[in-house]
Design a protein around this motif. Structure first.
Motif, PDB file in Angstrom:
ATOM      1  N   LEU A 176      53.987  58.966  22.156  1.00  0.00           N
ATOM      2  CA  LEU A 176      54.511  57.606  22.080  1.00  0.00           C
ATOM      3  C   LEU A 176      53.925  56.690  23.141  1.00  0.00           C
ATOM      4  CD1 LEU A 176      58.254  58.375  21.321  1.00  0.00           C
ATOM      5  CD2 LEU A 176      56.359  58.044  19.741  1.00  0.00           C
ATOM      6  N   ALA A 177      52.865  57.123  23.796  1.00  0.00           N
ATOM      7  CA  ALA A 177      52.139  56.241  24.714  1.00  0.00           C
ATOM      8  C   ALA A 177      51.378  55.208  23.876  1.00  0.00           C
ATOM      9  CB  ALA A 177      51.181  57.065  25.565  1.00  0.00           C
ATOM     10  N   PRO A 178      50.989  54.052  24.455  1.00  0.00           N
ATOM     11  CA  PRO A 178      51.055  53.691  25.872  1.00  0.00           C
ATOM     12  C   PRO A 178      52.452  53.210  26.270  1.00  0.00           C
ATOM     13  CG  PRO A 178      49.996  51.936  24.648  1.00  0.00           C
ATOM     14  CD  PRO A 178      50.225  53.043  23.663  1.00  0.00           C
ATOM     15  N   VAL A 179      52.844  53.553  27.474  1.00  0.00           N
ATOM     16  CA  VAL A 179      54.208  53.302  27.905  1.00  0.00           C
ATOM     17  C   VAL A 179      54.490  51.824  28.128  1.00  0.00           C
ATOM     18  CG1 VAL A 179      54.473  55.574  28.918  1.00  0.00           C
ATOM     19  CG2 VAL A 179      53.582  53.715  30.317  1.00  0.00           C
ATOM     20  N   ASP A 180      53.454  51.008  28.359  1.00  0.00           N
ATOM     21  CA  ASP A 180      53.714  49.595  28.607  1.00  0.00           C
ATOM     22  C   ASP A 180      54.159  48.864  27.352  1.00  0.00           C
ATOM     23  OD1 ASP A 180      51.287  49.739  27.319  1.00  0.00           O
ATOM     24  OD2 ASP A 180      50.284  48.268  28.591  1.00  0.00           O
ATOM     25  N   GLN A 181      54.113  49.535  26.200  1.00  0.00           N
ATOM     26  CA  GLN A 181      54.557  48.933  24.951  1.00  0.00           C
ATOM     27  C   GLN A 181      55.864  49.543  24.451  1.00  0.00           C
ATOM     28  OE1 GLN A 181      51.362  49.074  22.071  1.00  0.00           O
ATOM     29  NE2 GLN A 181      49.851  48.349  23.550  1.00  0.00           N
ATOM     30  N   ARG A 182      56.511  50.337  25.286  1.00  0.00           N
ATOM     31  CA  ARG A 182      57.729  51.028  24.874  1.00  0.00           C
ATOM     32  C   ARG A 182      58.867  50.797  25.865  1.00  0.00           C
ATOM     33  NH1 ARG A 182      56.880  52.970  19.606  1.00  0.00           N
ATOM     34  NH2 ARG A 182      54.910  54.095  19.489  1.00  0.00           N
ATOM     35  N   LEU A 183      60.079  50.785  25.338  1.00  0.00           N
ATOM     36  CA  LEU A 183      61.277  50.859  26.163  1.00  0.00           C
ATOM     37  C   LEU A 183      62.133  51.958  25.560  1.00  0.00           C
ATOM     38  CD1 LEU A 183      63.089  49.837  28.459  1.00  0.00           C
ATOM     39  CD2 LEU A 183      64.155  48.301  26.806  1.00  0.00           C
ATOM     40  N   PHE A 184      62.408  53.007  26.343  1.00  0.00           N
ATOM     41  CA  PHE A 184      63.189  54.141  25.879  1.00  0.00           C
ATOM     42  C   PHE A 184      64.649  53.940  26.282  1.00  0.00           C
ATOM     43  CE2 PHE A 184      58.863  55.607  26.411  1.00  0.00           C
ATOM     44  CZ  PHE A 184      58.639  56.393  25.284  1.00  0.00           C
ATOM     45  N   ILE A 185      65.532  53.926  25.301  1.00  0.00           N
ATOM     46  CA  ILE A 185      66.958  53.735  25.557  1.00  0.00           C
ATOM     47  C   ILE A 185      67.687  55.007  25.150  1.00  0.00           C
ATOM     48  CG2 ILE A 185      68.989  52.312  25.114  1.00  0.00           C
ATOM     49  CD1 ILE A 185      67.190  50.039  24.304  1.00  0.00           C
ATOM     50  N   GLU A 186      68.319  55.659  26.117  1.00  0.00           N
ATOM     51  CA  GLU A 186      69.040  56.905  25.849  1.00  0.00           C
ATOM     52  C   GLU A 186      70.493  56.605  25.524  1.00  0.00           C
ATOM     53  OE1 GLU A 186      69.931  61.316  27.816  1.00  0.00           O
ATOM     54  OE2 GLU A 186      68.619  59.871  28.852  1.00  0.00           O
ATOM     55  N   LEU A 187      70.932  57.047  24.358  1.00  0.00           N
ATOM     56  CA  LEU A 187      72.274  56.740  23.876  1.00  0.00           C
ATOM     57  C   LEU A 187      73.104  58.015  23.845  1.00  0.00           C
ATOM     58  CD1 LEU A 187      70.215  54.593  22.610  1.00  0.00           C
ATOM     59  CD2 LEU A 187      72.040  54.087  21.017  1.00  0.00           C
ATOM     60  N   GLY A 188      73.773  58.292  24.933  1.00  0.00           N
ATOM     61  CA  GLY A 188      74.606  59.472  24.993  1.00  0.00           C
ATOM     62  C   GLY A 188      75.049  59.739  26.416  1.00  0.00           C
ATOM     63  N   ALA A 189      75.755  60.861  26.585  1.00  0.00           N
ATOM     64  CA  ALA A 189      76.239  61.236  27.908  1.00  0.00           C
ATOM     65  C   ALA A 189      75.078  61.689  28.780  1.00  0.00           C
ATOM     66  CB  ALA A 189      77.276  62.352  27.775  1.00  0.00           C
ATOM     67  N   GLY A 190      75.030  61.221  29.998  1.00  0.00           N
ATOM     68  CA  GLY A 190      74.007  61.650  30.934  1.00  0.00           C
ATOM     69  C   GLY A 190      72.676  60.939  30.751  1.00  0.00           C
ATOM     70  N   ASP A 191      71.695  61.393  31.538  1.00  0.00           N
ATOM     71  CA  ASP A 191      70.372  60.777  31.504  1.00  0.00           C
ATOM     72  C   ASP A 191      69.270  61.831  31.375  1.00  0.00           C
ATOM     73  OD1 ASP A 191      70.544  61.951  33.984  1.00  0.00           O
ATOM     74  OD2 ASP A 191      69.753  60.226  35.087  1.00  0.00           O
ATOM     75  N   ALA A 213      56.905  55.287  32.461  1.00  0.00           N
ATOM     76  CA  ALA A 213      57.733  54.927  31.314  1.00  0.00           C
ATOM     77  C   ALA A 213      58.989  54.189  31.756  1.00  0.00           C
ATOM     78  CB  ALA A 213      58.113  56.178  30.527  1.00  0.00           C
ATOM     79  N   ARG A 214      59.393  53.204  30.968  1.00  0.00           N
ATOM     80  CA  ARG A 214      60.604  52.439  31.245  1.00  0.00           C
ATOM     81  C   ARG A 214      61.762  53.028  30.450  1.00  0.00           C
ATOM     82  NH1 ARG A 214      59.769  46.616  29.561  1.00  0.00           N
ATOM     83  NH2 ARG A 214      58.591  47.601  27.878  1.00  0.00           N
ATOM     84  N   THR A 215      62.848  53.327  31.118  1.00  0.00           N
ATOM     85  CA  THR A 215      64.010  53.919  30.461  1.00  0.00           C
ATOM     86  C   THR A 215      65.274  53.149  30.831  1.00  0.00           C
ATOM     87  OG1 THR A 215      64.421  55.487  32.271  1.00  0.00           O
ATOM     88  CG2 THR A 215      62.966  56.215  30.484  1.00  0.00           C
TER      89      THR A 215
END
Length: 320
Positions: A280-295, A308-310
């Motif tokens: 899923l690179a390049p990372v400058d074109q992605r924002l990863f959003i984690e939807l759940g308990a914890g990270d 990577a941006r999370t």
């Protein structure tokens, strides 16, 4: 921290749905914190999802998840949740957060589910309704009942190659690599005796047993695989409205796939999360959003993709 629509890159929002392994207690507390300014429409959507999941849970003999998800964070010495409640709670937390974000104008361009998180992924992508997804989680819980307590899962702070070599040295064919989360984290699955033997060989400071009551992602579970498919009979999938990349299938899913079979494969096949994320690179074109308990998944993404941006919307907020 809830993201803002203005922060979303065009075409590059990736929703990450985690599996189980940690307590879901209090996972949605921040969503209902009056001090955080979450829009009423977002909470209304989350309420709707929790109501739907709890309605299904009650008909299938499982306890409600709302109180679990809105409770205080569970202390480590607290008694375990009733069997099946944790799995339903993780599912509900992820799907409720996805709908809450949608009410705020934030939707995914791509979805990646990790293990149990693939149930949330297919529901959020429109393949199944929320109620159907809850039924499927109950079907999974029921399928695993015969092997509760007969296996365990251990997270190892080490790369997959080294972990595989350690398993080979141990000579236990009943141990299997269940998940490759990042270059720094691997999960091993197997029966309790094999896990105990693993602990004697490895550095116990680098081994952490997960909060899972069975040995998932293990090739010996073909009977459980078949039982889940029997339990899930009658459900019909719909076309995907959002792209879903499966770390188990190791490729993007298509409407030609049998999604129930893909979910059943979670029982016997490993999760190649790091491999999926690396594509899923390049990372400058992605924002990863984690939807759940914890990270957990956010940390794995950052360990796999440098820079990577999370974002973790459900992360607990420290108050002064």
């Amino acid at each position: 921290m809830m993201p803002h629509p203005s922060d979303m890159p065009r075409g590059g929002v990736v929703f990450l749905f985690p599996g189980q392994g940690i307590s879901p207690c209090g996972a949605l507390a921040s969503l209902y914190d009056d001090d955080l300014g979450v829009p009423p429409a977002a909470r209304k959507e989350a309420d709707r999802i929790l109501d739907e999941v709890d309605e299904v849970a009650s008909t299938q003999g499982y306890g409600p998840v709302r109180d679990v998800l809105l409770a205080d964070r569970r202390p480590q010495d607290a008694p375990p949740l009733p069997y099946g409640t944790s799995q339903l709670a993780h599912f509900a937390a992820s799907v409720a957060t996805a709908h809450a974000l949608a009410a705020m104008g934030i939707t995914p361009d791509l979805i990646v589910g990790h293990s149990l998180g693939e149930f949330s992924a297919f529901v959020t992508a429109g393949a199944f309704t929320v109620a159907e997804g809850a039924h499927l989680v109950c079907a999974l819980n029921d399928a695993y009942r015969p092997v509760i307590g007969e296996g365990a899962m251990v997270l190892i702070l080490g790369e997959a190659g080294g972990t595989q070599a350690m398993l080979a040295d141990l000579g236990r064919e009943d141990l299997a690599i269940a998940c490759v989360n990042s270059p720094k984290e691997t999960i091993v699955s197997g029966p309790p005796a094999a896990i105990a033997a693993l602990r004697t060989l490895g550095d116990t400071r680098r081994l952490f047993e997960l909060d899972v009551p069975y040995a998932a992602h293990h090739p010996s579970l073909q009977d459980i695989h078949g039982r889940f498919l029997d339990n899930a009979k009658g459900l019909r999938q719909r076309p995907l409205s959002v792209a879903v990349h499966s770390p188990v299938q190791r490729r993007p899913c298509s409407d030609a796939d049998d999604f129930l079979l893909a979910l059943a494969d979670l029982i016997t096949k490993p999760v190649y999360f790091a491999e999926t994320v690396s594509r899923l690179a390049p990372v400058d074109q992605r924002l990863f959003i984690e939807l759940g308990a914890g990270d957990t998944l956010s940390r794995s993404v950052r360990a796999t993709l440098r820079g990577a941006r999370t974002v973790v919307p459900l992360a607990p907020v420290k108050k002064r």
